[in-house]
Scaffold this active site. Structure first.
Site, PDB file in Angstrom:
ATOM      1  N   HIS A  49       0.905  -1.100   0.146  1.00 28.98           N
ATOM      2  CA  HIS A  49       0.083  -0.020   0.058  1.00 28.98           C
ATOM      3  C   HIS A  49       1.238   1.073   0.034  1.00 28.98           C
ATOM      4  CE1 HIS A  49      -3.467   2.244   0.474  1.00 28.98           C
ATOM      5  NE2 HIS A  49      -2.428   2.678   1.858  1.00 28.98           N
ATOM      6  N   GLU A  50       1.845   1.331   0.615  1.00 31.89           N
ATOM      7  CA  GLU A  50       2.109   2.555   0.701  1.00 31.89           C
ATOM      8  C   GLU A  50       3.285   2.928  -0.176  1.00 31.89           C
ATOM      9  OE1 GLU A  50       1.827   4.625   3.444  1.00 31.89           O
ATOM     10  OE2 GLU A  50       0.447   3.301   4.529  1.00 31.89           O
ATOM     11  N   HIS A  53       1.725   4.656  -2.846  1.00 28.39           N
ATOM     12  CA  HIS A  53       2.424   6.315  -2.163  1.00 28.39           C
ATOM     13  C   HIS A  53       3.595   6.418  -3.085  1.00 28.39           C
ATOM     14  CE1 HIS A  53      -1.913   6.259  -0.468  1.00 28.39           C
ATOM     15  NE2 HIS A  53      -1.473   5.390   0.350  1.00 28.39           N
TER      16      HIS A  53
END
Length: 376
Positions: A49-50, A53
């Site tokens: 997920h990170e 980003h």
């Protein structure tokens, strides 16, 4: 008869102690390794997920101040170029801290200085990466199966009730109670969700759609007092090939997304209570149980399915338009596109800070509930 010497007695005692120690270590390891697997996988979901980003922030030349795995006090950190990479104490989250994300910044490489469409991609990338991971896991599951499940009725059990309601062999089920059915996962979840065993179905029969009203199934009660529908028909399975594996996996990913939204609806409407929710502690427990079961049965499919459910759940949940979540930030960006000017950053920061405080409070309550269930 030969008498046992003192040295032999001591040696035997040491052997017994070593064996007991080995048994204790094996017992502890047997309980510990599934939890370690669960924590590592949960960490993988957060990392993916990170990473979404982070990757798009770098692509659009946004200054990233920190990439952290975990929350709370820092255990270890290392600065490489402009970014600090950190591992934090509590493995329940992570974050990518971008310049100008939550504060005013004059840096031309700050998040706030970038065009709105770039910021939307950066914020949405985390959840999208979770959904892609879920799709990849579904592909792995289906590719490893002997047969890929369809939604076409192959036949009925001897005690089938539904056959008297108009359902026939060779019917392809495409809808239940107004919800589309794109995979067997859709079919099983929507039937499990039904409370009275009576539902409307849409099927494809001889190339045409047929509406079946009030298709009835037997409701069976189990030892724990719960009731669920008895699925009294069988479905066809097909040999896994590249095309049907990809199509089925995509359908299952959409099905899991639908499961998340329908479950949230059921939660809001009171069909589920707080006891039905699980936070990081409960999630790790479920993964650990599945890992332990997979070791005993040599079947990874249930473990992988739970992993797919969790990563897609996290992806969908993060896209909800709630303060402090990625979806909340996207909501403000959509307003910015409509208004053609951003909302003042300090106001948005206050809203996200308030939302984060409420989210942390909710997580504390859910985690406490997880601990109580574990103790029981």
């Amino acid at each position: 008869m030969k008498q046992t010497s003192k040295q032999e007695t001591l040696l035997l005692k040491e052997v017994v102690e070593i064996n007991l120690l080995s048994l204790n270590i094996s017992a502890v390891w047997g309980k510990a390794w599934p939890i370690i697997v669960a924590v590592l996988f949960f960490g993988l979901i957060i990392f993916i997920h990170e990473l979404g980003h982070f990757t798009f922030a770098k692509i659009f030349k946004v200054r990233v101040n920190e990439f952290a795995m975990g929350m709370g006090p820092t255990i270890i950190k290392k600065k490489f170029r402009e970014t600090t990479y950190a591992l934090r104490l509590f493995p329940i989250g992570g974050f990518v801290s971008m310049e100008g994300e939550d504060e005013e910044s004059e840096d031309e490489r700050s998040f706030s200085k970038k065009p709105c469409w770039q910021r939307i991609i950066i914020v949405a990338a985390g959840a999208v990466m979770n959904l892609i991971l879920g799709l990849i896991i579904c592909i792995c599951i289906n590719a490893s199966q002997d047969l890929v499940a369809t939604t076409t009725v192959a036949g009925f059990n001897e005690d089938a009730v539904s056959v008297s309601s108009g359902l026939k062999a060779e019917d392809k089920i495409v809808g239940i109670d107004g919800h589309s059915v794109t995979s067997y996962m859709d079919l099983s979840f929507l039937m499990m969700r039904d409370k009275d065993g009576v539902m409307d179905m849409t099927v494809k029969r001889d190339g045409e759609k047929v509406e079946l009203k009030d298709v009835t199934f037997e409701m069976r009660e189990y030892e724990d007092g719960t009731k669920s529908m008895y699925l009294d028909f069988k479905i066809y399975g097909v040999e896994p090939k590249f095309g049907n594996v990809i199509a089925t996996s995509a359908g299952e990913t959409l099905s899991i997304i639908k499961v998340v939204y329908l479950s949230l609806f059921d939660l809001v409407t009171g069909q589920y209570g707080m006891n039905d929710l699980s936070g990081p502690i409960g999630t790790v427990t479920y993964i650990a149980d599945a890992a332990s079961s997979a070791q005993q049965t040599y079947d990874l499919s249930n473990l992988l399915l739970i992993m797919a459910l969790i990563t897609i759940n996290i992806g969908v949940f993060n896209l909800l338009p709630l303060p402090a979540l990625d979806g909340g930030r996207l909501f403000f960006m959509v307003i910015e596109l409509i208004r053609r000017k951003p909302i003042k950053q300090k106001y948005e920061a206050w809203i996200h800070a308030s939302g984060l405080a409420l989210l942390i409070l909710l997580m504390i309550i859910i985690s406490a509930n997880d601990i109580i269930k574990l103790v029981k």
